[in-house]
Design a protein around this motif. Structure first.
Motif, PDB file in Angstrom:
ATOM      1  N   ILE A 165     161.201-100.879   3.863  1.00 41.13           N
ATOM      2  CA  ILE A 165     159.835-101.348   3.635  1.00 41.13           C
ATOM      3  C   ILE A 165     159.208-101.822   4.939  1.00 41.13           C
ATOM      4  O   ILE A 165     158.046-101.508   5.236  1.00 41.13           O
ATOM      5  N   ARG A 166     159.979-102.574   5.747  1.00 42.25           N
ATOM      6  CA  ARG A 166     159.443-103.047   7.039  1.00 42.25           C
ATOM      7  C   ARG A 166     159.082-101.867   7.926  1.00 42.25           C
ATOM      8  O   ARG A 166     158.036-101.881   8.608  1.00 42.25           O
ATOM      9  N   TRP A 167     159.944-100.850   7.945  1.00 43.26           N
ATOM     10  CA  TRP A 167     159.652 -99.689   8.786  1.00 43.26           C
ATOM     11  C   TRP A 167     158.401 -98.963   8.301  1.00 43.26           C
ATOM     12  O   TRP A 167     157.537 -98.597   9.101  1.00 43.26           O
ATOM     13  N   LEU A 168     158.281 -98.751   6.998  1.00 39.01           N
ATOM     14  CA  LEU A 168     157.108 -98.062   6.455  1.00 39.01           C
ATOM     15  C   LEU A 168     155.833 -98.844   6.756  1.00 39.01           C
ATOM     16  O   LEU A 168     154.815 -98.264   7.133  1.00 39.01           O
ATOM     17  N   ASP A 169     155.878-100.161   6.577  1.00 43.37           N
ATOM     18  CA  ASP A 169     154.693-100.980   6.834  1.00 43.37           C
ATOM     19  C   ASP A 169     154.264-100.888   8.298  1.00 43.37           C
ATOM     20  O   ASP A 169     153.069-100.865   8.609  1.00 43.37           O
ATOM     21  N   THR A 170     155.240-100.843   9.201  1.00 38.98           N
ATOM     22  CA  THR A 170     154.932-100.800  10.628  1.00 38.98           C
ATOM     23  C   THR A 170     154.586 -99.397  11.103  1.00 38.98           C
ATOM     24  O   THR A 170     153.660 -99.203  11.896  1.00 38.98           O
ATOM     25  N   ALA A 171     155.316 -98.401  10.609  1.00 35.73           N
ATOM     26  CA  ALA A 171     155.166 -97.034  11.107  1.00 35.73           C
ATOM     27  C   ALA A 171     153.872 -96.388  10.637  1.00 35.73           C
ATOM     28  O   ALA A 171     153.226 -95.659  11.393  1.00 35.73           O
ATOM     29  N   LEU A 172     153.495 -96.625   9.384  1.00 30.25           N
ATOM     30  CA  LEU A 172     152.337 -95.936   8.808  1.00 30.25           C
ATOM     31  C   LEU A 172     151.073 -96.729   9.121  1.00 30.25           C
ATOM     32  O   LEU A 172     150.647 -97.598   8.359  1.00 30.25           O
ATOM     33  N   ILE A 173     150.452 -96.404  10.246  1.00 25.61           N
ATOM     34  CA  ILE A 173     149.293 -97.161  10.711  1.00 25.61           C
ATOM     35  C   ILE A 173     148.019 -96.698  10.010  1.00 25.61           C
ATOM     36  O   ILE A 173     147.255 -97.501   9.471  1.00 25.61           O
ATOM     37  N   LYS A 174     147.796 -95.416   9.996  1.00 29.45           N
ATOM     38  CA  LYS A 174     146.563 -94.875   9.415  1.00 29.45           C
ATOM     39  C   LYS A 174     146.814 -93.439   9.012  1.00 29.45           C
ATOM     40  O   LYS A 174     147.519 -92.702   9.707  1.00 29.45           O
TER      41      LYS A 174
END
Length: 393
Positions: A165-174
């Protein structure tokens, strides 16, 4: 009689509602049927199960099952264990439920789910087996387009590893998620079907994305990728740009979210000077920065890069390895006051160093072969670098 686990859930969820136009026909020991209008149904969330506030509809039922025709008005969907926030949702369709021995099944052939953040068309059947175990699920759903910002509201928090979840929140910017489709079929006791006991297949197209695959790497943008979740992990394949370098293909994924190791294979084509800028903006500069900053590069270059990026501690270090292919390029190094033209050939690198493979060069317009080894590629820990220039000079 309802299954024991369903009875326990009803006690804990404390459902309440206003019942209008109640009509029941039949006898205590014989067949019966009935209809009722349900207003403002409230079911509280219990454990990992969701709840709802304000659902309306009309129920038709008998001793073997029934149909609930849902009124298409917004209500609150509450899932503290699953979603980050409560949702305003409207349903358009009906739910049927029926029994087969000890098993109860709830399903729909067509249900439209709408909210300010997402729209879903789905059909499903949930089978409660009456033995206290998890139900079976047969589901197919099509998702309307959503943005990354909207999609992040629908991570299933209690099922997804926190590191993922942390990776997805950080990686997916726009970016935009298009053509989303989900298929699930199997016994949820076996979730997430690591051994193919069931089917979990979720696919989508991501377009015009900004993705930061790793905190120390630059943002890839714009990026177009297709993603496929299959059981415990996911795969991706796509194209895009990375610091003005054309990414002709990026592929990879995570084999199992239980040990989230992100593996990426990247093929990039472009100008050597753009690749130089990429190296200086990436973790590669920790090893190669001194050499890259002292040099200049011009011409065409292709890069093949393999990244292995663990998203949690304890499953190994970051790893990277790849190749750099130059085509009629120009190289110079201010430390040694040398300049090559017509440079062609391959250089291999990894986190421990790099080495050229008999680069063909022109030095003072004379053909020659240049080799440079740095770090572990010198095969001598006492040497930081080894260089050789062979030719009729």
């Amino acid at each position: 009689q309802l299954p024991k686990n369903l009875r326990q859930w009803l006690v804990q969820a404390t459902p309440t509602a206003r019942l209008n136009n109640v009509n029941l026909e039949g006898s205590r020991e014989g067949p019966w049927k009935g209809t009722v209008e349900i207003r403002d149904l409230v079911v509280e969330p219990v454990g990992s199960n969701p709840g709802l506030h304000g659902l309306n509809g009309r129920l038709q039922m008998d001793g073997q099952g029934g149909v609930f025709d849902i009124e298409n008005k917004p209500f609150k969907f509450l899932w503290p264990a699953g979603f980050r926030q409560n949702l305003d949702v409207a349903l358009d369709g009906s739910l049927a439920f029926w029994r087969d021995g000890e098993t109860w099944t709830v399903g729909t052939s067509a249900l439209q789910i709408t909210s300010p953040d997402i729209g879903v068309k789905t059909r499903f059947q949930i089978g409660f087996q009456g033995d206290g175990t998890a139900p079976t699920l047969d589901l197919a759903a099509d998702l309307q387009p959503v943005s990354f910002t909207q999609a992040k509201k629908f991570w299933i928090m209690h099922k997804m590893p926190p590191a993922t979840i942390r990776w997805l929140d950080t990686a997916l910017i726009k970016g935009d998620v298009l053509n989303g489709r989900i298929v699930i079929n199997g016994d949820l006791n076996d979730w997430p079907f690591r051994n193919k006991e069931g089917v979990f297949d979720a696919r989508a197209r991501i377009r015009n994305a900004q993705i930061k695959f790793h905190p120390e790497w630059p943002v890839a943008q714009p990026l177009d990728v297709d993603v496929a979740f299959d059981g415990p992990g996911f795969d991706l394949v796509g194209t895009g740009m990375l610091m003005n370098n054309k990414v002709s293909k990026v592929s990879g994924g995570i084999e199992d979210f239980a040990e989230p190791l992100l593996v990426l294979d990247i093929l990039a084509n472009g100008k050597a000077e753009n690749l130089r800028s990429l190296v200086l903006a990436s973790p590669l500069q920790k090893k190669y920065g001194e050499h890259v900053r002292a040099g200049t590069a011009k011409g065409l270059a292709d890069v093949g890069l393999n990244l292995q990026l663990p998203l949690v501690k304890g499953i190994g270090p970051d790893k990277m390895a790849g190749t750099l292919d130059l085509k009629n390029a120009a190289l110079s190094d201010s430390r040694w006051n040398i300049a090559f033209t017509g440079v062609s050939g391959r250089t291999r690198f990894d986190e421990s160093g790099f080495a050229t493979e008999n680069l063909k060069v022109l030095f003072d317009k004379r053909p020659a072969v240049f080799n440079l080894s740095v770090g572990s590629y010198t095969h001598d820990p006492k040497l930081a670098a080894v260089a050789a220039l062979d030719g009729d000079l």
